[in-house]
Design an enzyme around this catalytic site. Structure first.
Site, mmCIF file in Angstrom:
data_model
loop_
_atom_site.group_PDB
_atom_site.id
_atom_site.type_symbol
_atom_site.label_atom_id
_atom_site.label_comp_id
_atom_site.label_asym_id
_atom_site.label_seq_id
_atom_site.Cartn_x
_atom_site.Cartn_y
_atom_site.Cartn_z
ATOM 1 N N ASP A 83 19.569 0.097 -47.414
ATOM 2 C CA ASP A 83 19.624 1.116 -48.450
ATOM 3 C C ASP A 83 19.401 2.481 -47.802
ATOM 4 O O ASP A 83 19.360 2.602 -46.585
ATOM 5 C CB ASP A 83 18.580 0.839 -49.531
ATOM 6 C CG ASP A 83 17.163 0.913 -48.997
ATOM 7 O OD1 ASP A 83 16.380 1.709 -49.523
ATOM 8 O OD2 ASP A 83 16.831 0.169 -48.056
ATOM 9 N N HIS A 110 22.775 -7.544 -45.596
ATOM 10 C CA HIS A 110 22.785 -6.631 -46.738
ATOM 11 C C HIS A 110 22.695 -5.191 -46.254
ATOM 12 O O HIS A 110 21.694 -4.768 -45.679
ATOM 13 C CB HIS A 110 21.596 -6.953 -47.646
ATOM 14 C CG HIS A 110 21.481 -6.053 -48.833
ATOM 15 N ND1 HIS A 110 22.261 -6.197 -49.955
ATOM 16 C CD2 HIS A 110 20.679 -4.994 -49.078
ATOM 17 C CE1 HIS A 110 21.941 -5.278 -50.839
ATOM 18 N NE2 HIS A 110 20.986 -4.524 -50.322
ATOM 19 N N ASP A 141 24.301 -16.158 -45.346
ATOM 20 C CA ASP A 141 24.845 -15.012 -44.610
ATOM 21 C C ASP A 141 25.851 -14.321 -45.518
ATOM 22 O O ASP A 141 27.065 -14.450 -45.362
ATOM 23 C CB ASP A 141 25.500 -15.461 -43.308
ATOM 24 C CG ASP A 141 25.948 -14.275 -42.459
ATOM 25 O OD1 ASP A 141 25.384 -13.175 -42.643
ATOM 26 O OD2 ASP A 141 26.862 -14.445 -41.628
ATOM 27 N N GLU A 166 18.643 -9.494 -45.355
ATOM 28 C CA GLU A 166 18.459 -8.065 -45.173
ATOM 29 C C GLU A 166 18.344 -7.739 -43.684
ATOM 30 O O GLU A 166 18.115 -8.612 -42.845
ATOM 31 C CB GLU A 166 17.185 -7.635 -45.905
ATOM 32 C CG GLU A 166 17.045 -6.155 -46.142
ATOM 33 C CD GLU A 166 15.782 -5.833 -46.920
ATOM 34 O OE1 GLU A 166 15.615 -4.664 -47.294
ATOM 35 O OE2 GLU A 166 14.955 -6.739 -47.134
#
Length: 747
Positions: free
Chosen positions: A343, A670, A718, A727
């Site tokens: 993020d 991610h 995955d 992550e």
């Protein structure tokens, strides 16, 4: 046990303690359609579009002409609102779509129609001209009457046309059976074993008696043979397994395979070169995590991107950031630093432990026999600062340190000297999204004692390591550390809000005696001053057992202090006892490794694997490696080296958790910009990126849909959408860098 990091998708209330996070829909439940007029037989109602789309029913399909020149997927949307969702229920999301011309990704999602617009499930197919049918299942994470099905179709430079039909969201669907492809039943370290190190493999088999094995070279010639050792059922996987030890073979080779029970392993090498590469790649990862600077293609081919969060539209930027409403009345320049994970948030508590582990990797090389500080020397990491006569690792870490220093509350303000806990977007953003394209408002979150002590510890450690290269920066870091320490003493109980998880992880931590201990230890090791020494010796953490099954991480920092007190030269009274405590912790991890059929120093209670379990395996291995540095006893060295086997493929899923290492490796972590799975114009994560690995609580909808009832090692996907199992974070890669450096130093 300290609370773990909260979810990266504003789903903090879904944290679970058991093997599953949410119940599956009951068997035989009636399937109920949630979408209205998904066949468009009744025209376009109740579907809506953004004003820049021209949409109409054409040959029984809803077709829309999408304008070119939009920047983001959400700049052009087809959607339907007021869709009810029930927490824990499984839904089948399906639709037909065509695109003319082909190759335009469509972000199809089910989520919240109102702020904060959470996406509960999303995919990004690229429909062909002739049309394709798509079908997925997922589990809803929350109850809402304000759900939405949406197709985000913007972000293209050129105009194109999309047609949709048979859009369906069936509630009460049965989860699709998920059977991971685990490949051959002989599980090995798919990268490399050291010539002088342990060489073990795990065979999954129903056999209860010993079986013959053969080691073959790249040409198929048998170069070693032996018999397996039955181990029974491995509780962490539910598999019946045997162990294979081929450690007597010590010749360097490439393309070896291990054959047993009619199965041939994936190939592997015997040598040291791979660990030297991994040592570098694991640290080179940080350059592409940088905020506030453009990533250069000549330094990282395929990873170039514009600078993120520098105030260039659509960014609102990090150079002049306000606090959350009611927190403060000033603004700070908090540009720079590393994006914490996939993020766009930056967190002091995660940054602090990352800085410590990377600097400790370098500091270890200065103090132990066989250490190689030149491995991180000037020019080794190919970063913009290469060539400035400063070790590249110190240059890279300084990028984060400068950010951490900026997070300190200015003098004259309430809570002056403390550190803001984090800075990130006001609301969550979707995937994929380059940092430079993030339009969200950025906010400083309240200062906390934990963040302040992270700043104190990291800055104090930096002061002693940067002094030979930049005395002014070292002095500035030490001043900031002293100021933060004093502020934490004055405000010892300011905690992060556990519910502050919108737009970024909450990182709550209400047990901070270990952070006080850690900060005092680093300040003492740098200054030798009595006040810090006395705090270390008086702390209850100083004599506590810090080496439990889960190991250490951002919320359990006492071990960071203990390891440095044991290894960094000082005149601390009772230092021999400190060193013995590390060795005793290593003995426990070594016993765990020896008893484990997969040979890893990690056995959490009831085999409930924690978020980021792969880095916990590595940090437990760090304790083993430190015990070797302290004692020279080969058993600790071999245990630390063997721990890498699990990370690099010797596990129940037969996958390397490091991108680019091993024949089958995690490469869909991610991330909003390492997002090739969603957008072929973007890259996969760079080589040397560690995946978080199995997480028994499977908090994300994709994992919940596929992994209900998973056991230990099997709680992993995955998949870019599985943020709870797959992550990538800066602190996890720091653990990989530290262990790769240790193994690369072995002869």
């Amino acid at each position: 046990m300290k609370p773990r990091r909260t979810a990266l998708a504003a789903l903090t209330a879904l944290l679970a303690a058991g093997l599953t996070a949410l119940p599956a829909a009951p068997a035989g439940a009636d399937e109920t359609e949630q979408v209205r007029n998904g066949t468009f037989d009744d025209g376009t109602a109740p579907w809506w579009t953004t004003g820049n789309l021209t949409a109409a029913v054409d040959d029984g399909r809803l077709c829309a002409d999408v304008p070119g020149g939009t920047a983001n997927r959400w700049d052009a949307i087809i959607g339907q609102n007021d869709i009810p969702l029930t927490a824990g229920e499984t839904y089948r999301f399906s639709f037909s779509a065509s695109g003319t011309p082909a190759g335009h990704p469509v972000r199809a999602l089910v989520g919240l129609a109102v702020a904060p617009y959470d996406a509960y499930y999303e995919v990004s197919p690229q429909p062909s001209v002739s049309g394709d049918r798509y079908s997925y299942t997922f589990t809803a994470p929350t109850d809402t009457a304000q759900g939405q099905v949406a197709f985000q179709v913007g972000g293209s430079a050129e105009p194109w046309r999309i047609c949709l039909d048979d859009v369906s969201l069936l509630g009460g669907a049965q989860p699709e059976p998920y059977e991971p492809d685990t490949g051959p039943r002989v599980r090995v370290n798919q990268v490399a074993y050291l010539p002088s190190g342990p060489k073990n493999a795990t065979l999954v088999t129903d056999a209860t008696t010993a079986l013959p094995w053969q080691l073959k070279d790249a040409g198929g010639t048998v170069v070693a043979r032996g018999a397996s050792v039955p181990r029974g059922v491995d509780a962490s996987s539910g598999q019946n397994v045997h162990s294979i030890d081929f450690g007597r073979y010590d010749k360097r080779a490439t393309g070896l395979t291990l054959v047993a029970d009619g199965e041939t392993s994936r190939p592997f090498d015997i040598g040291t070169d791979a660990y030297r590469r991994l040592r570098t790649d694991a640290v080179k990862y940080y350059y592409t995590q940088r905020s506030g600077t453009a990533i250069r293609d000549d330094l990282r081919p395929g990873y170039a991107r514009p600078a993120g969060h520098v105030g260039v539209a659509p960014n609102q930027g990090d150079t002049d950031v306000p606090c959350q409403p009611g927190v403060c009345d000033y603004r700070l320049d908090v540009s720079g630093g590393w994006y914490d994970a996939g993020d766009h948030g930056k967190y002091v508590v995660n940054g602090g432990i990352s800085v410590w582990e990377l600097l400790s990797t370098y500091e270890r090389s200065l103090h132990v026999p066989g250490g190689t500080p030149a491995a991180f020397g000037d020019g080794t990491l190919e970063i913009p600062e290469s060539g400035n006569k400063v070790p590249d690792l110190l240059d890279e870490v300084r990028w984060e340190l400068e950010f951490l220093l900026k997070m300190q509350v200015p003098a004259g303000q309430p809570l002056a000297g403390m550190a803001h806990h984090k800075i990130h977007d006001e609301n969550w953003t979707g995937l994929p999204l380059l940092p430079s394209a993030d339009p969200q408002k950025r906010e400083l979150h309240p200062p906390t004692t934990a963040a302040t002590l992270n700043l104190a510890a990291a800055a104090a450690q930096a002061a002693r390591l940067y002094a030979p290269y930049d005395r002014a920066f070292a002095a500035r870091a030490l001043t900031a550390a002293r100021t933060a320490w004093a502020a934490a003493l004055a405000h010892p109980g300011v905690y992060a809000d556990e519910d502050d998880g919108i737009g970024g992880g909450a990182y709550p931590d209400r047990e901070i005696q270990d952070e006080f201990y850690w900060a005092a230890a680093e300040l003492y090791l740098t200054t030798g001053e009595k006040t810090y020494r006395d705090h270390v010796l008086a702390s209850p953490v100083h004599t506590a057992d810090l080496f439990g099954p889960l190991g250490f991480d951002w919320a359990r920092t006492g071990a960071a202090a203990r390891l440095d007190l044991a290894t960094v030269p000082s005149r601390l009274p009772g230092r021999d006892a400190v060193r013995r405590s590390v060795v005793q912790g290593a003995d426990r991890y070594l016993a765990t490794l020896t008893a484990h059929p997969y040979g890893l120093p990690y056995a959490p209670e009831n085999n409930v694997y924690d978020w980021g379990s792969s880095h916990q395996v590595l940090n437990n291995a760090v304790v083993l490696a430190t015990a070797y540095d302290l004692t020279g006893a080969r058993k600790y060295r071999d245990g630390a080296v063997q721990s890498m086997d699990y990370i690099l493929g010797r596990n129940a899923l037969n996958i390397s958790y490091v991108t680019g290492y091993g024949e089958v490796n995690a490469h869909r972590q991610h991330s909003r910009w390492y997002a090739r799975q969603l957008d072929p114009a973007l890259p996969d994560p760079p080589a040397g990126t560690l995946s978080g690995g199995p997480n028994s609580s499977i908090q994300d909808p994709v994992a919940q849909a596929k992994l209900q009832g998973c056991v230990g090692q099997f709680c992993y996907l995955d998949d870019i959408q599985s943020w709870s199992t797959n992550e990538t974070t800066v602190n996890w890669n720091a653990a990989l860098a530290r262990m790769a450096a240790f193994v690369a130093d072995q002869r």
